[in-house]
Design a protein around this motif. Structure first.
Motif, PDB file in Angstrom:
ATOM      1  N   TYR A  83      73.481  63.580  25.795  1.00  0.00           N
ATOM      2  CA  TYR A  83      74.106  62.961  24.636  1.00  0.00           C
ATOM      3  C   TYR A  83      73.334  61.716  24.258  1.00  0.00           C
ATOM      4  O   TYR A  83      72.672  61.093  25.109  1.00  0.00           O
ATOM      5  N   GLU A  84      73.423  61.363  22.997  1.00  0.00           N
ATOM      6  CA  GLU A  84      72.853  60.111  22.506  1.00  0.00           C
ATOM      7  C   GLU A  84      74.003  59.188  22.161  1.00  0.00           C
ATOM      8  O   GLU A  84      74.968  59.604  21.512  1.00  0.00           O
ATOM      9  N   ALA A  85      73.901  57.941  22.629  1.00  0.00           N
ATOM     10  CA  ALA A  85      74.955  56.965  22.378  1.00  0.00           C
ATOM     11  C   ALA A  85      74.336  55.700  21.806  1.00  0.00           C
ATOM     12  O   ALA A  85      73.184  55.365  22.097  1.00  0.00           O
ATOM     13  N   LYS A  86      75.127  55.021  20.996  1.00  0.00           N
ATOM     14  CA  LYS A  86      74.704  53.751  20.410  1.00  0.00           C
ATOM     15  C   LYS A  86      75.804  52.734  20.703  1.00  0.00           C
ATOM     16  O   LYS A  86      76.955  52.944  20.315  1.00  0.00           O
ATOM     17  N   VAL A  87      75.437  51.655  21.420  1.00  0.00           N
ATOM     18  CA  VAL A  87      76.405  50.627  21.804  1.00  0.00           C
ATOM     19  C   VAL A  87      75.928  49.282  21.269  1.00  0.00           C
ATOM     20  O   VAL A  87      74.790  48.871  21.515  1.00  0.00           O
ATOM     21  N   TRP A  88      76.806  48.609  20.549  1.00  0.00           N
ATOM     22  CA  TRP A  88      76.514  47.270  20.016  1.00  0.00           C
ATOM     23  C   TRP A  88      77.088  46.261  20.996  1.00  0.00           C
ATOM     24  O   TRP A  88      78.261  46.350  21.372  1.00  0.00           O
ATOM     25  N   GLU A  89      76.241  45.302  21.405  1.00  0.00           N
ATOM     26  CA  GLU A  89      76.669  44.306  22.383  1.00  0.00           C
ATOM     27  C   GLU A  89      76.317  42.902  21.911  1.00  0.00           C
ATOM     28  O   GLU A  89      75.225  42.660  21.422  1.00  0.00           O
ATOM     29  N   LYS A  90      77.272  42.003  22.056  1.00  0.00           N
ATOM     30  CA  LYS A  90      77.052  40.571  21.875  1.00  0.00           C
ATOM     31  C   LYS A  90      77.518  39.923  23.176  1.00  0.00           C
ATOM     32  O   LYS A  90      78.698  39.603  23.341  1.00  0.00           O
ATOM     33  N   ALA A  91      76.587  39.792  24.117  1.00  0.00           N
ATOM     34  CA  ALA A  91      76.923  39.362  25.476  1.00  0.00           C
ATOM     35  C   ALA A  91      77.589  37.985  25.496  1.00  0.00           C
ATOM     36  O   ALA A  91      78.510  37.753  26.277  1.00  0.00           O
ATOM     37  N   TRP A  92      77.141  37.073  24.637  1.00  0.00           N
ATOM     38  CA  TRP A  92      77.695  35.723  24.637  1.00  0.00           C
ATOM     39  C   TRP A  92      79.159  35.692  24.196  1.00  0.00           C
ATOM     40  O   TRP A  92      79.869  34.738  24.458  1.00  0.00           O
ATOM     41  N   GLU A  93      79.623  36.753  23.541  1.00  0.00           N
ATOM     42  CA  GLU A  93      81.022  36.852  23.122  1.00  0.00           C
ATOM     43  C   GLU A  93      81.806  37.840  23.992  1.00  0.00           C
ATOM     44  O   GLU A  93      82.959  38.120  23.725  1.00  0.00           O
ATOM     45  N   ASN A  94      81.132  38.395  25.006  1.00  0.00           N
ATOM     46  CA  ASN A  94      81.730  39.424  25.853  1.00  0.00           C
ATOM     47  C   ASN A  94      82.235  40.584  24.986  1.00  0.00           C
ATOM     48  O   ASN A  94      83.338  41.098  25.182  1.00  0.00           O
ATOM     49  N   PHE A  95      81.430  40.983  24.006  1.00  0.00           N
ATOM     50  CA  PHE A  95      81.771  42.022  23.035  1.00  0.00           C
ATOM     51  C   PHE A  95      80.866  43.221  23.228  1.00  0.00           C
ATOM     52  O   PHE A  95      79.647  43.087  23.373  1.00  0.00           O
ATOM     53  N   LYS A  96      81.462  44.412  23.256  1.00  0.00           N
ATOM     54  CA  LYS A  96      80.691  45.660  23.232  1.00  0.00           C
ATOM     55  C   LYS A  96      81.526  46.703  22.519  1.00  0.00           C
ATOM     56  O   LYS A  96      82.754  46.727  22.640  1.00  0.00           O
ATOM     57  N   GLN A  97      80.829  47.530  21.736  1.00  0.00           N
ATOM     58  CA  GLN A  97      81.533  48.531  20.925  1.00  0.00           C
ATOM     59  C   GLN A  97      80.676  49.778  20.822  1.00  0.00           C
ATOM     60  O   GLN A  97      79.487  49.720  20.509  1.00  0.00           O
ATOM     61  N   LEU A  98      81.291  50.923  21.085  1.00  0.00           N
ATOM     62  CA  LEU A  98      80.610  52.202  20.919  1.00  0.00           C
ATOM     63  C   LEU A  98      80.509  52.495  19.427  1.00  0.00           C
ATOM     64  O   LEU A  98      81.526  52.565  18.742  1.00  0.00           O
ATOM     65  N   GLN A  99      79.312  52.663  18.933  1.00  0.00           N
ATOM     66  CA  GLN A  99      79.081  52.945  17.518  1.00  0.00           C
ATOM     67  C   GLN A  99      78.926  54.429  17.240  1.00  0.00           C
ATOM     68  O   GLN A  99      79.296  54.909  16.180  1.00  0.00           O
ATOM     69  N   GLU A 100      78.346  55.146  18.221  1.00  0.00           N
ATOM     70  CA  GLU A 100      78.062  56.568  18.005  1.00  0.00           C
ATOM     71  C   GLU A 100      77.907  57.254  19.348  1.00  0.00           C
ATOM     72  O   GLU A 100      77.400  56.664  20.301  1.00  0.00           O
ATOM     73  N   PHE A 101      78.338  58.507  19.433  1.00  0.00           N
ATOM     74  CA  PHE A 101      78.181  59.312  20.641  1.00  0.00           C
ATOM     75  C   PHE A 101      78.115  60.750  20.179  1.00  0.00           C
ATOM     76  O   PHE A 101      79.077  61.270  19.609  1.00  0.00           O
ATOM     77  N   LYS A 102      76.954  61.389  20.382  1.00  0.00           N
ATOM     78  CA  LYS A 102      76.779  62.756  19.866  1.00  0.00           C
ATOM     79  C   LYS A 102      75.839  63.531  20.776  1.00  0.00           C
ATOM     80  O   LYS A 102      75.035  62.926  21.502  1.00  0.00           O
ATOM     81  N   PRO A 103      75.928  64.869  20.731  1.00  0.00           N
ATOM     82  CA  PRO A 103      74.986  65.674  21.524  1.00  0.00           C
ATOM     83  C   PRO A 103      73.545  65.376  21.101  1.00  0.00           C
ATOM     84  O   PRO A 103      73.264  65.170  19.912  1.00  0.00           O
ATOM     85  N   ALA A 104      72.656  65.329  22.078  1.00  0.00           N
ATOM     86  CA  ALA A 104      71.236  65.088  21.785  1.00  0.00           C
ATOM     87  C   ALA A 104      70.661  66.301  21.080  1.00  0.00           C
ATOM     88  O   ALA A 104      71.041  67.441  21.356  1.00  0.00           O
ATOM     89  N   ALA A 105      69.744  66.038  20.159  1.00  0.00           N
ATOM     90  CA  ALA A 105      69.130  67.119  19.388  1.00  0.00           C
ATOM     91  C   ALA A 105      68.149  67.911  20.241  1.00  0.00           C
ATOM     92  O   ALA A 105      67.581  67.437  21.159  1.00  0.00           O
TER      93      ALA A 105
END
Length: 105
Positions: A83-105
């Motif tokens: 799978y391919e995943a995209k995670v947005w992280e702002k470490a200084w804010e202790n923030f992480k969010q999954l943006q995308e998760f899909k089967p790899a091509a």
């Protein structure tokens, strides 16, 4: 004190561009934890039961924080899948969010 030579061009990452992570980053504990987070978030949102196996590839992009692009091997039942995943992280804010998760091509 030695002077810096300016003969050899220095490679600088393209600001905002997606870059391959340094070699070995797929074995970094913090990176693996982010990849595990991606699988867990996907499981919660999709009511799935994927199991993290290993991190295959890591790329990143500097944005307002860091966008991590992962290729993750998971176990789905008994079958291994990518799978391919995209995670947005702002470490200084202790923030992480999954943006995308899909089967790899």
């Amino acid at each position: 004190m030695a002077e810096a030579t300016h003969d050899a061009p220095r490679r600088r990452p393209l600001l905002g561009g997606i870059q391959d992570a340094p070699a070995g980053r797929e074995n970094d504990l913090e990176t693996i934890e982010l990849a595990r987070f991606a699988v867990a978030e996907h499981n919660t949102k999709a009511n799935a039961l994927l199991e993290f196996e290993r991190l295959v590839k890591v790329r990143h992009q500097v944005v307002a924080g860091c966008m991590h692009y992962f290729t993750i091997e998971v176990k789905d039942g008994g079958a291994k899948k990518l799978y391919e995943a995209k995670v947005w992280e702002k470490a200084w804010e202790n923030f992480k969010q999954l943006q995308e998760f899909k089967p790899a091509a």
